[in-house]
Design an enzyme around this catalytic site. Sequence first.
Site, short mmCIF file in Angstrom:
data_model
loop_
_atom_site.label_atom_id
_atom_site.label_comp_id
_atom_site.label_asym_id
_atom_site.label_seq_id
_atom_site.Cartn_x
_atom_site.Cartn_y
_atom_site.Cartn_z
CG ASN A 14 8.54 -2.54 -11.07
OD1 ASN A 14 9.60 -2.20 -11.60
ND2 ASN A 14 7.68 -1.76 -10.74
CE LYS A 16 7.87 -0.84 -7.21
NZ LYS A 16 7.10 -0.22 -6.21
CG HIS A 100 4.87 1.73 -11.44
ND1 HIS A 100 4.92 2.47 -10.38
CD2 HIS A 100 4.74 0.46 -11.17
CE1 HIS A 100 4.90 1.59 -9.10
NE2 HIS A 100 4.87 0.45 -9.86
CD GLU A 102 7.17 3.30 -7.35
OE1 GLU A 102 8.00 2.86 -8.25
OE2 GLU A 102 6.85 2.43 -6.49
CD GLU A 172 1.31 -2.24 -9.68
OE1 GLU A 172 2.06 -2.95 -9.36
OE2 GLU A 172 2.10 -1.23 -10.32
N GLY A 178 4.07 -1.23 -1.84
CA GLY A 178 5.25 -1.19 -0.86
C GLY A 178 4.99 -0.72 0.55
CB SER A 218 1.61 -5.44 -0.53
OG SER A 218 2.00 -4.11 -0.16
P1 PGA Z 1 5.42 -3.83 -4.42
O1 PGA Z 1 5.14 -3.17 -5.68
O2 PGA Z 1 5.25 -5.24 -4.68
O3 PGA Z 1 6.74 -3.58 -3.52
O4 PGA Z 1 4.16 -3.23 -3.43
C1 PGA Z 1 4.57 -3.24 -6.73
C2 PGA Z 1 4.55 -2.27 -7.76
O5 PGA Z 1 5.09 -1.06 -7.55
O6 PGA Z 1 4.58 -2.83 -8.93
#
Ligand code: PGA
Length: 254
Positions: A14, A16, A100, A102, A172, A178, A218
């Site tokens: 992903n 983003k 997601h 976010e 997640e 992140g 992560s």
């Molecule tokens: P990350 O993001 O691997 O940077 O933690 C995962 C995600 O948001 O799908």
Amino acid sequence: MAGEIVRRPLIIGNWKMNKTIGEAVGFARALAAGLPPVTDRDAAIAPPFTALYALAPELRETAIALCAQDVHGEDRGAFTGEVSAPMLRDVGCRYGLAGHSERRRIFGETGDDVNRKVKALLRAGLTPVLCVGETLEERDAEQTYNIVRRQLKEGLNNLSADDIRRSIVAYEPVWAIGTGRTAAPDQAQDIHHFIRQFLGLMAGQEGAEEIRILYGGSVSPENAGALMAQEDIDGVLVGGASLDVDSFRKIILY
Ligand code: PGA
């Protein structure tokens, strides 16, 4: 019998809001050049909408599919700024993320919005990847299972057992996204197992055994193998580590 069902691992990157068209195409060429044929797992990239059209021909001959980061719940109409599932299908997407964290937290998406997105993806013939997961506050308040159960219930509300079987779930934990903090593999396994049990109530136990449940938060080349070795972790949704060709390749080939 659980032991007889083979769930193909799935690795989704992903991106983003990262990478221009030129950067995306360069990445796809470098990744394809260094990737031996993989037939025992699936992989996909979720680039920004602007790069989908350019990536489709680049990835056509590879084992990498396209995934959308988001979708609108309606198929067409006066929804300025939005992209529909039939459009995503048209541009070559096989998968689409829905809900997601976010999107939920920054853009205020509700469980009902997420449910419409899941349904729109299924209507268009795409595979929805329903994202669920608790925040740190919810985890500290021992609400993890309640939150995950509610998000599954809302996201899959009014879906047939067949449609649930055609879907993918990504667990997640928001505190791991992140942050460099990953859930320990056995800790993640417990929640994945819970998710599969709950999916069993919604889609039948046999159906639930077919559903792929991905872990995200992560994920890196260092921890991907241990996570995917867990019985109910069928793949990973990778953010930061999917932006670099070498690290994403290592995760695909874990
Ligand atoms: P990350 O993001 O691997 O940077 O933690 C995962 C995600 O948001 O799908």
